[in-house]
Design a protein around this motif. Structure first.
Motif, PDB file in Angstrom:
ATOM      1  N   TRP A 203       0.851  -1.204   0.000  1.00 52.47           N
ATOM      2  CA  TRP A 203       0.000   0.000   0.000  1.00 52.47           C
ATOM      3  C   TRP A 203       0.882   1.248   0.000  1.00 52.47           C
ATOM      4  O   TRP A 203       0.625   2.209  -0.741  1.00 52.47           O
ATOM      5  CB  TRP A 203      -0.927   0.007   1.219  1.00 52.47           C
ATOM      6  CG  TRP A 203      -1.888   1.160   1.185  1.00 52.47           C
ATOM      7  CD1 TRP A 203      -3.151   1.169   0.679  1.00 52.47           C
ATOM      8  CD2 TRP A 203      -1.620   2.501   1.634  1.00 52.47           C
ATOM      9  NE1 TRP A 203      -3.693   2.434   0.782  1.00 52.47           N
ATOM     10  CE2 TRP A 203      -2.784   3.260   1.363  1.00 52.47           C
ATOM     11  CE3 TRP A 203      -0.540   3.117   2.235  1.00 52.47           C
ATOM     12  CZ2 TRP A 203      -2.870   4.616   1.690  1.00 52.47           C
ATOM     13  CZ3 TRP A 203      -0.620   4.474   2.541  1.00 52.47           C
ATOM     14  CH2 TRP A 203      -1.774   5.201   2.269  1.00 52.47           C
ATOM     15  N   VAL A 204       1.927   1.247   0.828  1.00 53.62           N
ATOM     16  CA  VAL A 204       2.826   2.402   0.904  1.00 53.62           C
ATOM     17  C   VAL A 204       3.512   2.636  -0.439  1.00 53.62           C
ATOM     18  O   VAL A 204       3.551   3.767  -0.940  1.00 53.62           O
ATOM     19  CB  VAL A 204       3.866   2.189   2.029  1.00 53.62           C
ATOM     20  CG1 VAL A 204       4.993   3.224   1.925  1.00 53.62           C
ATOM     21  CG2 VAL A 204       3.202   2.284   3.393  1.00 53.62           C
ATOM     22  N   LEU A 205       4.047   1.591  -1.052  1.00 52.55           N
ATOM     23  CA  LEU A 205       4.734   1.753  -2.333  1.00 52.55           C
ATOM     24  C   LEU A 205       3.783   2.265  -3.413  1.00 52.55           C
ATOM     25  O   LEU A 205       4.151   3.132  -4.219  1.00 52.55           O
ATOM     26  CB  LEU A 205       5.363   0.427  -2.761  1.00 52.55           C
ATOM     27  CG  LEU A 205       6.513  -0.096  -1.888  1.00 52.55           C
ATOM     28  CD1 LEU A 205       6.961  -1.471  -2.364  1.00 52.55           C
ATOM     29  CD2 LEU A 205       7.694   0.868  -1.878  1.00 52.55           C
ATOM     30  N   TYR A 224      11.708   2.384   4.098  1.00 50.62           N
ATOM     31  CA  TYR A 224      10.452   1.629   4.096  1.00 50.62           C
ATOM     32  C   TYR A 224      10.693   0.132   3.948  1.00 50.62           C
ATOM     33  O   TYR A 224       9.990  -0.676   4.561  1.00 50.62           O
ATOM     34  CB  TYR A 224       9.542   2.094   2.953  1.00 50.62           C
ATOM     35  CG  TYR A 224       9.246   3.575   2.939  1.00 50.62           C
ATOM     36  CD1 TYR A 224       9.355   4.354   4.090  1.00 50.62           C
ATOM     37  CD2 TYR A 224       8.877   4.225   1.762  1.00 50.62           C
ATOM     38  CE1 TYR A 224       9.093   5.709   4.075  1.00 50.62           C
ATOM     39  CE2 TYR A 224       8.609   5.585   1.734  1.00 50.62           C
ATOM     40  CZ  TYR A 224       8.734   6.313   2.892  1.00 50.62           C
ATOM     41  OH  TYR A 224       8.473   7.655   2.858  1.00 50.62           O
ATOM     42  N   VAL A 225      11.653  -0.257   3.120  1.00 42.22           N
ATOM     43  CA  VAL A 225      11.860  -1.687   2.861  1.00 42.22           C
ATOM     44  C   VAL A 225      12.830  -2.321   3.850  1.00 42.22           C
ATOM     45  O   VAL A 225      12.936  -3.553   3.905  1.00 42.22           O
ATOM     46  CB  VAL A 225      12.360  -1.936   1.419  1.00 42.22           C
ATOM     47  CG1 VAL A 225      11.346  -1.437   0.408  1.00 42.22           C
ATOM     48  CG2 VAL A 225      13.738  -1.328   1.184  1.00 42.22           C
ATOM     49  N   THR A 230      15.252  -7.413   5.892  1.00 44.06           N
ATOM     50  CA  THR A 230      16.349  -7.804   6.760  1.00 44.06           C
ATOM     51  C   THR A 230      15.882  -8.752   7.862  1.00 44.06           C
ATOM     52  O   THR A 230      15.280  -9.777   7.578  1.00 44.06           O
ATOM     53  CB  THR A 230      17.043  -6.555   7.335  1.00 44.06           C
ATOM     54  OG1 THR A 230      16.095  -5.765   8.069  1.00 44.06           O
ATOM     55  CG2 THR A 230      17.621  -5.688   6.219  1.00 44.06           C
ATOM     56  N   ALA A 231      16.173  -8.412   9.104  1.00 42.86           N
ATOM     57  CA  ALA A 231      15.976  -9.351  10.209  1.00 42.86           C
ATOM     58  C   ALA A 231      14.599  -9.258  10.851  1.00 42.86           C
ATOM     59  O   ALA A 231      14.374  -9.877  11.895  1.00 42.86           O
ATOM     60  CB  ALA A 231      17.053  -9.113  11.272  1.00 42.86           C
ATOM     61  N   GLY A 307      14.927  -7.346  -2.367  1.00 44.37           N
ATOM     62  CA  GLY A 307      14.689  -8.292  -1.276  1.00 44.37           C
ATOM     63  C   GLY A 307      13.326  -8.921  -1.330  1.00 44.37           C
ATOM     64  O   GLY A 307      12.891  -9.568  -0.365  1.00 44.37           O
ATOM     65  N   GLY A 308      12.633  -8.766  -2.443  1.00 46.14           N
ATOM     66  CA  GLY A 308      11.310  -9.364  -2.598  1.00 46.14           C
ATOM     67  C   GLY A 308      10.406  -8.471  -3.425  1.00 46.14           C
ATOM     68  O   GLY A 308      10.366  -7.254  -3.232  1.00 46.14           O
ATOM     69  N   VAL A 309       9.703  -9.093  -4.370  1.00 41.51           N
ATOM     70  CA  VAL A 309       8.778  -8.348  -5.238  1.00 41.51           C
ATOM     71  C   VAL A 309       7.357  -8.627  -4.763  1.00 41.51           C
ATOM     72  O   VAL A 309       6.861  -9.736  -4.909  1.00 41.51           O
ATOM     73  CB  VAL A 309       8.955  -8.751  -6.713  1.00 41.51           C
ATOM     74  CG1 VAL A 309       7.952  -8.018  -7.599  1.00 41.51           C
ATOM     75  CG2 VAL A 309      10.380  -8.458  -7.168  1.00 41.51           C
ATOM     76  N   TYR A 310       6.739  -7.631  -4.190  1.00 41.21           N
ATOM     77  CA  TYR A 310       5.403  -7.805  -3.622  1.00 41.21           C
ATOM     78  C   TYR A 310       4.329  -7.033  -4.382  1.00 41.21           C
ATOM     79  O   TYR A 310       3.183  -7.446  -4.437  1.00 41.21           O
ATOM     80  CB  TYR A 310       5.400  -7.345  -2.157  1.00 41.21           C
ATOM     81  CG  TYR A 310       6.420  -8.028  -1.301  1.00 41.21           C
ATOM     82  CD1 TYR A 310       6.211  -9.328  -0.852  1.00 41.21           C
ATOM     83  CD2 TYR A 310       7.611  -7.400  -0.943  1.00 41.21           C
ATOM     84  CE1 TYR A 310       7.143  -9.974  -0.059  1.00 41.21           C
ATOM     85  CE2 TYR A 310       8.563  -8.041  -0.153  1.00 41.21           C
ATOM     86  CZ  TYR A 310       8.319  -9.326   0.287  1.00 41.21           C
ATOM     87  OH  TYR A 310       9.248  -9.967   1.055  1.00 41.21           O
ATOM     88  N   ASP A 311       4.706  -5.889  -4.952  1.00 38.99           N
ATOM     89  CA  ASP A 311       3.699  -5.015  -5.555  1.00 38.99           C
ATOM     90  C   ASP A 311       3.427  -5.349  -7.008  1.00 38.99           C
ATOM     91  O   ASP A 311       2.358  -5.057  -7.526  1.00 38.99           O
ATOM     92  CB  ASP A 311       4.142  -3.547  -5.446  1.00 38.99           C
ATOM     93  CG  ASP A 311       5.399  -3.253  -6.257  1.00 38.99           C
ATOM     94  OD1 ASP A 311       6.252  -4.151  -6.358  1.00 38.99           O
ATOM     95  OD2 ASP A 311       5.518  -2.129  -6.778  1.00 38.99           O
TER      96      ASP A 311
END
Length: 433
Positions: A203-205, A224-225, A230-231, A307-311
């Motif tokens: 939502w933020v992106l 934001y990411v 990360t951890a 680190g990951g494609v979500y959008d």
């Protein structure tokens, strides 16, 4: 004297999360938890946490050194010890830091890892890097080989291959190192928290589709990411961070505000850009300032997908299919996607976010990003009709940041955008270089 960074509640919370994590990492002698060193793309934080272990990321430590202006000395040390000038500067910063006490940002030494976990997601350097670390630490090492999406998509065979490795190599090694039996229900709980945080991150992106964009999706989005890469993915802390962040962005949209920069509110939005490639960390704020001083804001970027494609394709970690979900996550990381897929993604961002063009920051020592970038720019220009620009810096080597050259290219690029707006036609590729 540089201005103080303006901090919102989400940044204050993130700073506390990071400080607490470094304190945990550097106090393992007191609490006895085991440490896994791994990489950002394809990192299996939820699985690591399900064994009660801590996650330490060499890339992030190199970035911290760059931001603190320490990486230049680390790199020089590594080169004196025989590492080539052409080697990824993350590697040399990490190796050089080890020779100077291997200190975390809290001033305490990092512990030696109890396990090395190499999730291979499209970066060959990762394998050589971990060979060096294995020679140094002599600890158990597990490699999770992730097939490259050379044909532009993953297959069931690829997924099954990764799941088989998880079951037969990665999980048994973690059980051995941690002394803890694998608990799939504990993993499911972590994945539930990941999915919840990922919803708010997306939502933020995507809030950058607003005009003006309430966020900078390249420099600003580094903050934001951070937790999701990360951890902290799979933790309640991450869920709370993204809830706070989303509320802040909702308020900015309501007030019609643009992004917050290190010097406060950005002025009027003049240029909307999609960016490709990592930022330069040794001159991060100076680079960012060159853009926001001109009213330029990044509305989408490829770096925030490393680190990951979500959008882009809707991926979320799935607690109902835990190991398969981890496999899908690794397969879909940006550096594991072929060049046509990257062109599709960047072109769609330019169109969906109504950007004025594509800005590529080509990293001298990062082949995972730099290979093919001129071709990528040419194809995105062709598909979208929007001009591209090409600047060159490095990750954490201050010798390869020329402020004058970067500024000149950016100024020329903004003139190209203005020309395009006035109906000056398409801009030849050579003009953007």
């Amino acid at each position: 004297m540089s201005a103080e960074v303006i901090k919102e509640m989400s940044m204050v919370k993130q700073k506390a999360m990071i400080a607490r994590n470094y304190d945990l990492l550097t106090s393992t002698r007191d609490h006895g938890r085991k440490v896994v060193s791994t990489f950002v793309p394809g990192n299996l934080n939820e699985l690591i946490m399900s064994f009660g272990m801590l996650n330490n990321l060499p890339e992030i430590n190199a970035i911290q050194g760059g931001l603190r202006k320490q990486s230049g000395a680390y790199i020089m040390d590594a080169e004196k010890n025989g590492h080539s000038e052409d080697v990824c500067t993350y590697v040399k910063a990490d190796i050089g830091m080890m020779g100077r006490g291997n200190l975390a940002p809290n001033g305490q030494p990092f512990p030696a890892p109890d396990m090395l976990l190499l999730s291979y997601t499209g970066c060959y350097t990762f394998m050589k890097w971990f060979e060096l670390l294995r020679e140094e630490y002599r600890c158990p090492t597990a490699m999770l080989h992730v097939p490259y999406e050379g044909d532009g998509h993953s297959t069931k065979n690829m997924r099954d291959y990764i799941v088989k490795q998880l079951k037969e190599v990665v999980i048994p090694t973690m059980e051995q190192v941690s002394g803890v039996k694998f608990d799939i229900d504990r993993l499911r709980e972590c994945l539930k928290l990941s999915a919840k945080a990922e919803e708010d991150l997306v939502w933020v992106l995507q809030s950058a589709k607003n005009k003006p964009s309430p966020i900078d999706a390249y420099f600003g989005a580094v903050y934001y990411v951070g937790p999701i890469f990360t951890a902290f993915r799979g933790t309640q802390d991450a869920v709370e961070f993204y809830q706070i962040l989303r509320a802040e962005i909702e308020e900015r949209i309501r007030l019609g505000k643009g992004p917050v920069t290190p010097e406060g509110e950005m002025g009027p939005e003049r240029y909307r850009l999609v960016t490709e490639g990592p930022p330069n960390w040794t001159h991060f704020r100076e680079f960012w300032k060159m853009l926001y001083d001109e009213g330029a804001v990044a509305v989408a970027s490829s770096y925030t997908k490393v680190g990951g494609v979500y959008d882009y394709d809707g991926f979320r970690h799935d607690p109902d299919h835990p190991l398969e979900s981890l496999a899908d996550y690794c397969l879909g990381c940006y550096t594991n996607r072929n060049l046509p897929e990257r062109i599709d993604m960047l072109s769609k961002y330019v169109q969906d976010y109504e950007a004025d063009g594509l800005l590529i920051n080509s990293i001298k020592s990062c082949n995972s990003f730099a290979a093919g970038q001129l071709m990528i720019m040419k194809e995105v220009e062709k598909r979208t009709g929007k001009p591209g620009a090409f600047v060159e810096t490095d990750l954490v080597d201050p010798r390869y940041f020329s402020a004058a050259n970067v500024k000149n290219r950016l100024e020329s690029y903004f003139q190209m955008i203005e020309q395009k707006r006035r109906g000056g036609g398409s801009v030849p590729l050579a003009a953007a270089q």
